[in-house]
Design an enzyme around this catalytic site. Structure first.
Site, short mmCIF file in Angstrom:
data_model
loop_
_atom_site.label_atom_id
_atom_site.label_comp_id
_atom_site.label_asym_id
_atom_site.label_seq_id
_atom_site.Cartn_x
_atom_site.Cartn_y
_atom_site.Cartn_z
CG ASP A 35 -2.03 -1.04 1.10
OD1 ASP A 35 -2.29 -1.49 -0.03
OD2 ASP A 35 -2.62 -1.40 2.14
CG LEU A 81 -15.50 -27.69 -24.76
CD1 LEU A 81 -14.90 -27.86 -23.37
CD2 LEU A 81 -14.52 -28.14 -25.83
CD GLU A 111 -6.99 -27.28 -20.11
OE1 GLU A 111 -5.96 -26.93 -20.69
OE2 GLU A 111 -8.14 -26.90 -20.43
CE LYS A 113 -17.87 -27.77 -19.16
NZ LYS A 113 -18.77 -26.86 -18.42
CD GLU A 170 -15.46 -20.46 -17.61
OE1 GLU A 170 -16.66 -20.70 -17.58
OE2 GLU A 170 -14.78 -20.56 -18.66
CE LYS A 285 -8.99 -27.36 -23.57
NZ LYS A 285 -8.41 -26.05 -23.20
#
Length: 666
Positions: A35, A81, A111, A113, A170, A285
């Protein structure tokens, strides 16, 4: 070191500390030291506006108002997807891939989701230039200003990044932040948010980026797309992204075959409840980017990726009874008391039924076998009834008509989902809840007095409203359970210290329904004192910035209650701050009374905040955007061309800061 070098050095240092804290979760300096450095940078930028940079760490607090979110076309389509729900589905998917590619070795990236709001962020020359929501996949909303307030999103990259690329991810709201936001809403009598995903998505469309900055949003990134990217596999791309400063989930895993994919799924199906945010499955993937290109896309999804959805966390159990809770505003909440059952790693005994409409919609009855789910993996809720197991003597649930605490007949206003107990000054949980709200940290911040002690004081007849707190003495408190001399003295002193709390906090502390912190500040700033608010009618209140019909009606009803007025008189007699103090009420003149200004650009004489303060101190009002009601636009350097064009279209006077100074001295 020159001023510019100092500014650049501080920016780089603060960006690094932001990265360590929000991305690596490994802070290297204290919050205080951070700060101090941020304040130093703010001071340097204020005194040297020619070095303004919209990507500076000081701009993370937001403040930009977006009335209409522009629709932008994605440079690369955001596909959805295909979903799978079994391991057989995944094996079928693998067979289709191998049939298309031939007999080639395959590696997969696994991964988690994440259940949030999808985003595509574009970087050029290492700087964030735009952020767009998924939309329909072809185009989405420009939410760049709001995304820049999220600390986990880097504004400026480091390392050997490509000249231009998009990164997808996301926007999520961790459970702890979601619970805190809901607790704040419950405290002011508002309806809590339904789940983290919808709240995260809605946050991106808030018009005021300063409000977005207050929300504990996070961003997890998982896919890079662009031309001539410096890697050959998806996994390598994620590793590069980490080095450039992105928050890439550490759970991402490289699997050598489908059996390792199944292992990953099994591990996280069991352990997903240990994560701080929502997950609803695993994304698999093909790792090799050349193979991804060869496989290509269907009309709606990539052939080289698939989502495996976890089964919903549901169990069935018996509904033993329904109880009803009374909140501090009188709101009635029905609660299902369940036969204890394990769900999502915890023992669930109760679930919210929300309101009478929800009970009727699901036809929930006592002794039913009900299906229970954790909404957003947090709040247990009943989602259905097993009618085949319903007892033959089952009776339809009759919602209570009278308060379970004081037996007063309940009321339900038109357009509202909840029933309310109108016995404002005679219902125990309302009285205790109201005093507990009054003493809370964001309200009167009374040290030495907690919620349990408030209940103890009420049950012993020492307080019936928050004004009674100021009549308490050490001698009265000492005989109470768990009270000693020191704790009694601290309580009384804490109450006396609250007399210095500013008016806007006091207004929030009164517990007027729908009047939260922000609304209290707006009302305090506009009316200056409690008497002016009490005398305002409905029409006058709705004219105040951001005050709608519902809030205005609630304020009018509060001050129409004679008991409330009596309590306020006692607060006034006890020296509580019921007006803005002189040091905060710095009105200099009424020269700008009735005039609306919009401030845009970078200035030499004033800072933007100083301009806004000068406008308000002289009776004017600061607008967030140019409209037909705007009287003046104070234009500095680098004023946005869109604002300039709109001001000219509406024939709004455009003045310089020197012209503004002349207005004040004329």
């Amino acid at each position: 070191m020159t001023v510019l070098q100092k500014i650049q050095s501080l920016r780089e240092e603060l960006n690094l500390h932001n990265y360590n804290y929000y991305v690596l979760d490994n802070p290297t300096i204290s919050d205080y030291d951070f700060d101090v450095k941020l304040t130093d940078l703010q001071s340097l930028e204020k005194n040297n506006p020619e070095y303004f940079d919209e990507n500076s760490p000081t701009q993370r607090v937001g403040g930009t108002i977006t009335k209409n979110f522009e629709t932008l076309k994605h440079d690369y389509r955001m596909y959805s997807l295909d979903n799978s729900y079994s391991k057989e589905d995944l094996l079928d998917w693998e067979n289709r891939i191998q049939k298309a590619l031939g007999d080639v070795p395959l590696e997969y990236i696994c991964e988690l989701k994440y259940d949030g709001a999808s985003i595509s962020i574009t970087y050029e020359n290492g700087r964030l230039v735009r952020a767009v929501t998924r939309g329909d996949g072809f185009q989405g909303d420009d939410v760049t200003n709001n995304i820049k307030t999220i600390k986990a999103v880097p504004i400026k990259l480091k390392g050997d990044f490509p000249e231009k690329f998009d990164i997808r991810g996301e926007i999520i709201l961790p459970f702890a932040g979601f619970e805190k936001m809901n607790q704040d809403l419950i405290e002011i009598g508002e309806t809590p948010y339904s789940n983290p995903r919808n709240t995260a998505s809605g946050s991106l469309k808030l018009q005021d980026s300063a409000e977005v900055a207050k929300r504990p949003l996070d961003c997890l990134l998982y896919s890079l797309i662009g031309n001539n990217l410096p890697f050959q596999s998806h996994f390598e791309g994620l590793e590069k992204a980490r080095l450039w400063g992105f928050k890439v989930p550490k759970q991402s895993h490289l699997a050598k075959n489908m059996n390792e994919v199944f292992d990953f799924i099994n591990i996280w199906d069991k352990n997903r409840h240990t994560l701080p945010y929502e997950t609803d499955g695993v994304v698999i993937k093909v790792n090799d980017l050349h193979l991804q290109d060869e496989l290509g896309y269907t009309a709606k999804s990539p052939r080289w990726a698939i989502a495996y959805k976890f089964k919903s966390e549901q169990v069935f159990t018996q509904l033993n009874s329904i109880s009803y809770q009374v909140g501090r505003t009188g709101s009635i909440t029905p609660v299902a008391n369940l036969e204890p059952v394990q769900l999502a790693g915890t023992i669930v005994k109760r679930a919210s039924l929300h309101n009478a409409d929800q009970i009727e919609k699901l036809d929930i009855r006592i002794n039913d076998t009900v299906f229970v789910e954790k909404g957003g993996e947090i709040i247990p809720k009943i989602i259905g009834v097993d009618l085949q197991k319903r007892p033959s003597n089952s009776q339809k649930t009759a919602y209570i008509t009278h308060c379970p605490e004081c037996q007063t007949k309940l009321e339900r206003k038109e357009g509202e989902a909840n029933h309310y107990c109108p016995n404002f000054y005679g219902c125990r949980p309302q009285i205790i809840g109201r005093i507990q709200h009054y003493i809370s940290r964001k309200a009167m911040d009374i040290e030495g007095l907690g919620g349990e002690t408030v209940a103890l004081l009420y049950d012993n007849g020492l307080v019936k409203n928050y004004a009674d707190l100021y009549d308490l003495s050490v001698e009265q408190i000492l005989p109470l359970e768990r009270m000693a001399q020191k704790s009694a003295e601290n309580l009384v002193q804490g109450v006396q210290n609250s007399k210095n709390i500013p008016f806007e906090n006091v207004l929030f502390a009164l517990g007027i329904r729908y009047v939260g912190e922000t609304v209290a500040k707006k009302l305090a700033k506009h009316y200056k004192n409690i008497d002016a608010i009490a005398n305002a009618n409905l029409l006058e209140l709705v004219m105040v910035d951001e005050i709608g019909d519902k809030i205005a009606q609630s304020v009018v009803e509060f001050f129409d209650n004679q008991e409330n007025i009596s309590v306020l008189e006692r607060l006034k007699n006890n020296g509580i701050q019921l007006a803005i103090s002189e040091e905060n009420n710095t009105v200099v003149s009424n020269k700008l009374l009735g005039k609306i200004f919009v401030v845009s650009g970078v200035f030499e004489i004033y800072s933007r905040d100083e301009l806004k303060k000068a406008i308000e101190d002289n009776g004017g009002k600061v607008g967030s955007s140019i409209s037909a009601k705007t009287n003046y636009v104070i234009a500095g350097q680098n004023m946005g061309p869109a604002k300039l064009e709109k001001a000219n279209q509406l024939k709004v006077s455009i003045i310089s800061e020197s012209d503004f100074s002349a207005l004040l001295t004329s």
